[in-house]
Design a protein around this motif. Structure first.
Motif, mmCIF file in Angstrom:
data_model
loop_
_atom_site.group_PDB
_atom_site.id
_atom_site.type_symbol
_atom_site.label_atom_id
_atom_site.label_comp_id
_atom_site.label_asym_id
_atom_site.label_seq_id
_atom_site.Cartn_x
_atom_site.Cartn_y
_atom_site.Cartn_z
ATOM 1 N N SER A 191 30.491 73.524 45.257
ATOM 2 C CA SER A 191 31.186 72.291 45.627
ATOM 3 C C SER A 191 30.184 71.151 45.757
ATOM 4 O O SER A 191 29.003 71.355 46.100
ATOM 5 N N ALA A 192 30.659 69.926 45.492
ATOM 6 C CA ALA A 192 29.804 68.755 45.633
ATOM 7 C C ALA A 192 29.276 68.644 47.061
ATOM 8 O O ALA A 192 28.130 68.232 47.284
ATOM 9 N N LYS A 193 30.091 69.018 48.036
ATOM 10 C CA LYS A 193 29.677 68.932 49.442
ATOM 11 C C LYS A 193 28.432 69.773 49.701
ATOM 12 O O LYS A 193 27.491 69.326 50.381
ATOM 13 N N ASP A 194 28.378 70.989 49.152
ATOM 14 C CA ASP A 194 27.241 71.874 49.384
ATOM 15 C C ASP A 194 25.985 71.387 48.663
ATOM 16 O O ASP A 194 24.877 71.465 49.201
ATOM 17 N N VAL A 195 26.139 70.891 47.436
ATOM 18 C CA VAL A 195 24.976 70.412 46.680
ATOM 19 C C VAL A 195 24.439 69.126 47.320
ATOM 20 O O VAL A 195 23.221 68.942 47.457
ATOM 21 N N TYR A 196 25.354 68.248 47.712
ATOM 22 C CA TYR A 196 24.951 67.038 48.430
ATOM 23 C C TYR A 196 24.146 67.402 49.670
ATOM 24 O O TYR A 196 23.111 66.781 49.964
ATOM 25 N N ALA A 197 24.606 68.395 50.407
ATOM 26 C CA ALA A 197 23.925 68.781 51.645
ATOM 27 C C ALA A 197 22.489 69.213 51.368
ATOM 28 O O ALA A 197 21.573 68.890 52.138
ATOM 29 N N PHE A 254 26.003 58.498 50.933
ATOM 30 C CA PHE A 254 27.451 58.360 50.872
ATOM 31 C C PHE A 254 28.043 59.766 50.735
ATOM 32 O O PHE A 254 28.215 60.264 49.621
ATOM 33 N N PRO A 255 28.299 60.445 51.867
ATOM 34 C CA PRO A 255 28.806 61.824 51.807
ATOM 35 C C PRO A 255 30.134 61.878 51.042
ATOM 36 O O PRO A 255 30.986 61.019 51.259
ATOM 37 N N HIS A 256 30.315 62.844 50.171
ATOM 38 C CA HIS A 256 29.362 63.887 49.813
ATOM 39 C C HIS A 256 29.070 63.765 48.317
ATOM 40 O O HIS A 256 29.019 64.774 47.620
ATOM 41 N N HIS A 257 28.886 62.538 47.869
ATOM 42 C CA HIS A 257 28.853 62.345 46.413
ATOM 43 C C HIS A 257 27.715 61.475 45.901
ATOM 44 O O HIS A 257 27.478 61.438 44.697
ATOM 45 N N HIS A 258 26.969 60.795 46.776
ATOM 46 C CA HIS A 258 26.004 59.821 46.255
ATOM 47 C C HIS A 258 24.898 59.577 47.277
ATOM 48 O O HIS A 258 25.165 59.399 48.465
ATOM 49 N N ILE A 259 23.641 59.565 46.811
ATOM 50 C CA ILE A 259 22.495 59.130 47.606
ATOM 51 C C ILE A 259 21.695 58.165 46.747
ATOM 52 O O ILE A 259 21.242 58.524 45.654
#
Length: 329
Positions: free
Chosen positions: A185-191, A242-247
């Motif tokens: 999931s994007a949430k886990d990779v973002y983390a 920008f959780p959970h999709h952009h830094i």
């Protein structure tokens, strides 16, 4: 009717770049992190029709009041964000702006950028301000005037330097990206990317990390990384999350071959998994090419060297993020 306590000032500079190009650099805020040294990232927010609402993240590296984009007074201390209202008039090469939040001693501040052609390949940029002090106190008005003056001069000088550099050799600034597909999931990779304080345990090329996030979503990241030859390099960046999709980030301590390095991590959920991308924008420092790469080295050699070095680290981070995320499933 104009308020009697309102002060109006104007600053200008000549730029050896066509007027339409200069106006575009000002009007298209995606350019700001590479044009204005203080700007980390700019994002559009919901706005009424016919105007723009922007959120600007910027640095304030000293304890003194520091110039900010649009030449206005800035907060003291570290990086911060602020809102800005704009109306862009392309036909007139004009951008009107208004600060939506001001410091305590400022009752209001706004102004405009105007770009006028001076022949085919040159332009005059005028930066106008009007402002009032709280309580119309003369001493406060003079203080704002001094801050605006410092800010406007700094912004115009940066605009001139960077616009002329890009016009002289467009090949010095370039962008590239690396993408990895991850089953998760994007949430886990973002983390994984967001939790940079854990990178020394997770990434072989990272020796130490110092991560601060005094304001949620605004990080200061200092990092020691190991090169292939065993040497260790220290870098400092500001990151906007920008959780959970952009830094988004801007590196502020730069290797000798770069005068600019900005980038984005993006994480997108798809039917196949997460598309995780690392994007870089770099400006080469031509003064150091021969010192670093040898007397025969060219700009093309420097592009290849920098691209390879940054991509190697990015792909290593994404590959370890993939292994970490997929290993948890």
């Amino acid at each position: 009717m104009e308020h009697p306590g309102m002060r109006q000032v104007a600053h200008e500079i000549n730029v050896a770049v066509p007027a339409d190009t200069v106006h575009r650099l000002i009007a298209e805020v995606g350019n700001w992190p590479r044009i204005f040294p203080s700007v980390i990232h700019v994002a559009h927010e919901t706005a009424p029709e016919g105007e723009e609402r922007l959120r600007i993240w910027e640095t304030a590296p000293t304890a003194e009041a520091r110039p900010s984009a649009e030449g206005g007074p800035s907060a003291k201390g570290g990086p911060r964000s602020r809102p800005l209202r704009r109306i862009v008039e392309p036909a007139a090469r004009r951008v009107n702006f208004q600060h939506l939040v001001t410091e305590e001693h400022v009752a209001g501040i706004g102004g405009a950028w105007l770009v006028e052609p001076l022949g085919e390949n040159a332009s005059r940029v005028r930066l106008l301000h009007e402002f009032r002090a709280e309580g119309d106190i003369p001493e406060a008005l003079d203080r704002i005037d001094a801050e605006v003056d410092r800010g406007a001069r700094a912004e115009l000088a940066a605009l001139k330097e960077n616009a002329e550099r890009e016009a002289a050799d467009a090949g010095l600034t370039f962008s590239f990206e690396d993408t990895v597909l991850i089953d998760g999931s994007a949430k886990d990779v973002y983390a994984f990317v967001n939790e940079a304080h854990l990178w020394p345990e997770r990434l072989p090329h990272v020796a130490t990390v110092r991560l601060e996030e005094n304001t949620p979503g605004l990080q200061t990241l200092e990092m020691d990384t190991r090169a292939k030859d065993g040497s260790v390099h220290t870098t400092k960046s500001y990151r906007v999350t920008f959780p959970h999709h952009h830094i988004a980030y801007k590196q502020v301590t730069l290797p000798a071959l770069m005068t600019l390095h900005t980038g984005h991590w993006t994480f997108t959920d798809t039917d196949e998994g997460v598309t995780a991308t690392s994007q870089h924008t770099v400006t080469l420092n031509t003064d150091n090419i021969h010192t670093i790469l040898g007397p025969q080295a060219t700009v093309a050699d420097a592009r290849t060297y920098v691209h390879t070095a940054l991509s190697t680290n990015s792909r290593a981070t994404l590959t370890h993020a993939k292994a970490h995320t997929e290993g948890r499933r």
